[in-house]
Design a protein around this motif. Structure first.
Motif, PDB file in Angstrom:
ATOM      1  N   LEU A 176       0.833  -1.214   0.000  1.00  0.00           N
ATOM      2  CA  LEU A 176       0.000   0.000   0.000  1.00  0.00           C
ATOM      3  C   LEU A 176       0.859   1.252   0.000  1.00  0.00           C
ATOM      4  O   LEU A 176       1.816   1.366   0.782  1.00  0.00           O
ATOM      5  N   ASN A 177       0.516   2.187  -0.868  1.00  0.00           N
ATOM      6  CA  ASN A 177       1.081   3.539  -0.726  1.00  0.00           C
ATOM      7  C   ASN A 177      -0.073   4.523  -0.635  1.00  0.00           C
ATOM      8  O   ASN A 177      -1.092   4.385  -1.321  1.00  0.00           O
ATOM      9  N   VAL A 178       0.113   5.511   0.218  1.00  0.00           N
ATOM     10  CA  VAL A 178      -0.878   6.578   0.349  1.00  0.00           C
ATOM     11  C   VAL A 178      -0.290   7.841  -0.267  1.00  0.00           C
ATOM     12  O   VAL A 178       0.749   8.334   0.184  1.00  0.00           O
ATOM     13  N   VAL A 179      -0.938   8.317  -1.320  1.00  0.00           N
ATOM     14  CA  VAL A 179      -0.520   9.566  -1.961  1.00  0.00           C
ATOM     15  C   VAL A 179      -1.233  10.691  -1.206  1.00  0.00           C
ATOM     16  O   VAL A 179      -2.464  10.680  -1.107  1.00  0.00           O
ATOM     17  N   GLU A 180      -0.430  11.584  -0.643  1.00  0.00           N
ATOM     18  CA  GLU A 180      -1.024  12.671   0.157  1.00  0.00           C
ATOM     19  C   GLU A 180      -1.886  13.563  -0.743  1.00  0.00           C
ATOM     20  O   GLU A 180      -1.459  13.937  -1.840  1.00  0.00           O
ATOM     21  N   ASP A 181      -3.094  13.859  -0.287  1.00  0.00           N
ATOM     22  CA  ASP A 181      -3.992  14.772  -1.008  1.00  0.00           C
ATOM     23  C   ASP A 181      -3.341  16.135  -1.197  1.00  0.00           C
ATOM     24  O   ASP A 181      -2.634  16.607  -0.296  1.00  0.00           O
ATOM     25  N   ILE A 182      -3.593  16.755  -2.343  1.00  0.00           N
ATOM     26  CA  ILE A 182      -3.083  18.119  -2.543  1.00  0.00           C
ATOM     27  C   ILE A 182      -4.175  19.081  -2.057  1.00  0.00           C
ATOM     28  O   ILE A 182      -5.317  18.995  -2.521  1.00  0.00           O
ATOM     29  N   PRO A 183      -3.848  19.983  -1.091  1.00  0.00           N
ATOM     30  CA  PRO A 183      -4.885  20.905  -0.623  1.00  0.00           C
ATOM     31  C   PRO A 183      -5.388  21.799  -1.762  1.00  0.00           C
ATOM     32  O   PRO A 183      -4.619  22.111  -2.680  1.00  0.00           O
ATOM     33  N   GLU A 220      -3.942  12.199 -10.182  1.00  0.00           N
ATOM     34  CA  GLU A 220      -4.280  10.958 -10.883  1.00  0.00           C
ATOM     35  C   GLU A 220      -3.024  10.318 -11.481  1.00  0.00           C
ATOM     36  O   GLU A 220      -2.831   9.111 -11.419  1.00  0.00           O
ATOM     37  N   LYS A 221      -2.165  11.173 -12.062  1.00  0.00           N
ATOM     38  CA  LYS A 221      -0.926  10.649 -12.674  1.00  0.00           C
ATOM     39  C   LYS A 221      -0.024  10.045 -11.605  1.00  0.00           C
ATOM     40  O   LYS A 221       0.606   9.012 -11.812  1.00  0.00           O
ATOM     41  N   SER A 222       0.030  10.718 -10.458  1.00  0.00           N
ATOM     42  CA  SER A 222       0.861  10.231  -9.370  1.00  0.00           C
ATOM     43  C   SER A 222       0.343   8.867  -8.884  1.00  0.00           C
ATOM     44  O   SER A 222       1.132   7.949  -8.614  1.00  0.00           O
ATOM     45  N   VAL A 223      -0.982   8.740  -8.796  1.00  0.00           N
ATOM     46  CA  VAL A 223      -1.579   7.457  -8.371  1.00  0.00           C
ATOM     47  C   VAL A 223      -1.224   6.363  -9.380  1.00  0.00           C
ATOM     48  O   VAL A 223      -0.804   5.263  -9.002  1.00  0.00           O
ATOM     49  N   GLU A 224      -1.347   6.688 -10.678  1.00  0.00           N
ATOM     50  CA  GLU A 224      -1.051   5.692 -11.725  1.00  0.00           C
ATOM     51  C   GLU A 224       0.409   5.242 -11.677  1.00  0.00           C
ATOM     52  O   GLU A 224       0.704   4.053 -11.754  1.00  0.00           O
ATOM     53  N   SER A 225       1.339   6.211 -11.567  1.00  0.00           N
ATOM     54  CA  SER A 225       2.759   5.818 -11.603  1.00  0.00           C
ATOM     55  C   SER A 225       3.128   5.055 -10.331  1.00  0.00           C
ATOM     56  O   SER A 225       3.925   4.118 -10.361  1.00  0.00           O
ATOM     57  N   THR A 226       2.504   5.421  -9.210  1.00  0.00           N
ATOM     58  CA  THR A 226       2.775   4.690  -7.965  1.00  0.00           C
ATOM     59  C   THR A 226       2.276   3.251  -8.068  1.00  0.00           C
ATOM     60  O   THR A 226       2.944   2.313  -7.620  1.00  0.00           O
ATOM     61  N   GLN A 227       1.097   3.109  -8.691  1.00  0.00           N
ATOM     62  CA  GLN A 227       0.534   1.760  -8.862  1.00  0.00           C
ATOM     63  C   GLN A 227       1.503   0.894  -9.692  1.00  0.00           C
ATOM     64  O   GLN A 227       1.753  -0.261  -9.335  1.00  0.00           O
ATOM     65  N   ALA A 228       2.066   1.487 -10.739  1.00  0.00           N
ATOM     66  CA  ALA A 228       3.006   0.742 -11.594  1.00  0.00           C
ATOM     67  C   ALA A 228       4.257   0.366 -10.797  1.00  0.00           C
ATOM     68  O   ALA A 228       4.760  -0.757 -10.902  1.00  0.00           O
ATOM     69  N   GLU A 229       4.735   1.289  -9.973  1.00  0.00           N
ATOM     70  CA  GLU A 229       5.942   0.996  -9.164  1.00  0.00           C
ATOM     71  C   GLU A 229       5.682  -0.135  -8.172  1.00  0.00           C
ATOM     72  O   GLU A 229       6.519  -1.018  -7.984  1.00  0.00           O
ATOM     73  N   LEU A 230       4.512  -0.075  -7.529  1.00  0.00           N
ATOM     74  CA  LEU A 230       4.176  -1.129  -6.550  1.00  0.00           C
ATOM     75  C   LEU A 230       4.033  -2.484  -7.245  1.00  0.00           C
ATOM     76  O   LEU A 230       4.458  -3.514  -6.723  1.00  0.00           O
ATOM     77  N   MET A 265       1.068 -10.791  -5.035  1.00  0.00           N
ATOM     78  CA  MET A 265       0.754  -9.779  -4.019  1.00  0.00           C
ATOM     79  C   MET A 265      -0.214  -8.783  -4.623  1.00  0.00           C
ATOM     80  O   MET A 265      -0.134  -8.489  -5.824  1.00  0.00           O
ATOM     81  N   ASP A 266      -1.124  -8.267  -3.803  1.00  0.00           N
ATOM     82  CA  ASP A 266      -2.039  -7.223  -4.281  1.00  0.00           C
ATOM     83  C   ASP A 266      -1.386  -5.865  -4.067  1.00  0.00           C
ATOM     84  O   ASP A 266      -0.567  -5.709  -3.150  1.00  0.00           O
ATOM     85  N   VAL A 267      -1.754  -4.901  -4.883  1.00  0.00           N
ATOM     86  CA  VAL A 267      -1.250  -3.542  -4.651  1.00  0.00           C
ATOM     87  C   VAL A 267      -2.439  -2.584  -4.506  1.00  0.00           C
ATOM     88  O   VAL A 267      -3.479  -2.786  -5.116  1.00  0.00           O
ATOM     89  N   ALA A 268      -2.250  -1.573  -3.672  1.00  0.00           N
ATOM     90  CA  ALA A 268      -3.313  -0.582  -3.465  1.00  0.00           C
ATOM     91  C   ALA A 268      -2.674   0.793  -3.334  1.00  0.00           C
ATOM     92  O   ALA A 268      -1.660   0.952  -2.654  1.00  0.00           O
ATOM     93  N   VAL A 269      -3.248   1.746  -4.036  1.00  0.00           N
ATOM     94  CA  VAL A 269      -2.806   3.134  -3.890  1.00  0.00           C
ATOM     95  C   VAL A 269      -4.033   3.945  -3.500  1.00  0.00           C
ATOM     96  O   VAL A 269      -5.071   3.865  -4.156  1.00  0.00           O
ATOM     97  N   ARG A 270      -3.923   4.644  -2.396  1.00  0.00           N
ATOM     98  CA  ARG A 270      -5.044   5.463  -1.913  1.00  0.00           C
ATOM     99  C   ARG A 270      -4.569   6.904  -1.771  1.00  0.00           C
ATOM    100  O   ARG A 270      -3.367   7.148  -1.648  1.00  0.00           O
ATOM    101  N   THR A 271      -5.519   7.824  -1.753  1.00  0.00           N
ATOM    102  CA  THR A 271      -5.150   9.204  -1.460  1.00  0.00           C
ATOM    103  C   THR A 271      -5.708   9.559  -0.079  1.00  0.00           C
ATOM    104  O   THR A 271      -6.728   9.022   0.345  1.00  0.00           O
ATOM    105  N   GLY A 272      -5.010  10.451   0.610  1.00  0.00           N
ATOM    106  CA  GLY A 272      -5.463  10.858   1.942  1.00  0.00           C
ATOM    107  C   GLY A 272      -4.270  11.087   2.847  1.00  0.00           C
ATOM    108  O   GLY A 272      -3.153  11.300   2.375  1.00  0.00           O
TER     109      GLY A 272
END
Ligand code: ADP
Length: 136
Positions: free
Chosen positions: A37-44, A57-67, A78-85
């Motif tokens: 799991l990686n959590v991409v911090e929300d942009i205020p 969205e791009k950051s989530v996509e590239s992180t998913q590919a890295e994981l 292994m499962d991968v999950a990318v969430r924002t928050g």
């Protein structure tokens, strides 16, 4: 041995994450589910105005590919999950949602050995409903 292991990975410190992925493979029971799991911090909102559209969205996509690449390199399914928050809230939410019985987390970012626990690790240890393996 554990049945569902959550491995939160900070993409700024992937080496520590990869080491924890190997540990998860060893701590898992046969057929265990391992979730990276990686959590991409929300942009205020006030900051997002000045940033190109679709950055999150791009950051989530590239992180998913890295994981996925880390999962594939492990040679196990292994499962991968990318969430924002917020990192710790989201790690705890995902642990509950997936009914994790173990979270494997690094104690802090590399180079901060004097600190007992980093801010995310400390909150996860304090509030998780399951076992937490803190890796120094
Ligand atoms: P520090 O405060 O020294 O940066 P942290 O407690 O934030 O240390 O980080 C320790 C560990 O917490 C990381 O190696 C990782 O396992 C987890 N972690 C931190 N931030 C994130 C994130 N955004 N997504 C997933 N896991 C994270």
């Amino acid at each position: 041995m554990y049945k569902t292991i959550l491995v939160p990975i900070d993409m700024a410190h992937v080496a520590a994450g990869k080491a924890n992925v190997h540990l998860a493979a060893r701590y898992g029971a046969e057929g265990a589910k391992i979730i990276l799991l990686n959590v991409v911090e929300d942009i205020p909102n006030w900051a997002a105005i000045d940033l190109p559209a679709g950055l999150l969205e791009k950051s989530v996509e590239s992180t998913q590919a890295e994981l996925k690449a880390i999962a594939e390199a492990s040679g196990m399914h292994m499962d991968v999950a990318v969430r924002t928050g917020h990192s710790y809230d989201t790690i705890l939410d995902v642990a509950k949602e997936k009914k994790a019985d173990l979270i494997i987390i690094a104690s802090h970012r590399p180079g901060l050995q004097d600190y007992f626990l980093g801010s995310t690790a400390a909150k996860v240890v304090r509030h998780a409903n399951c076992s937490v393996l803190v890796v120094r």
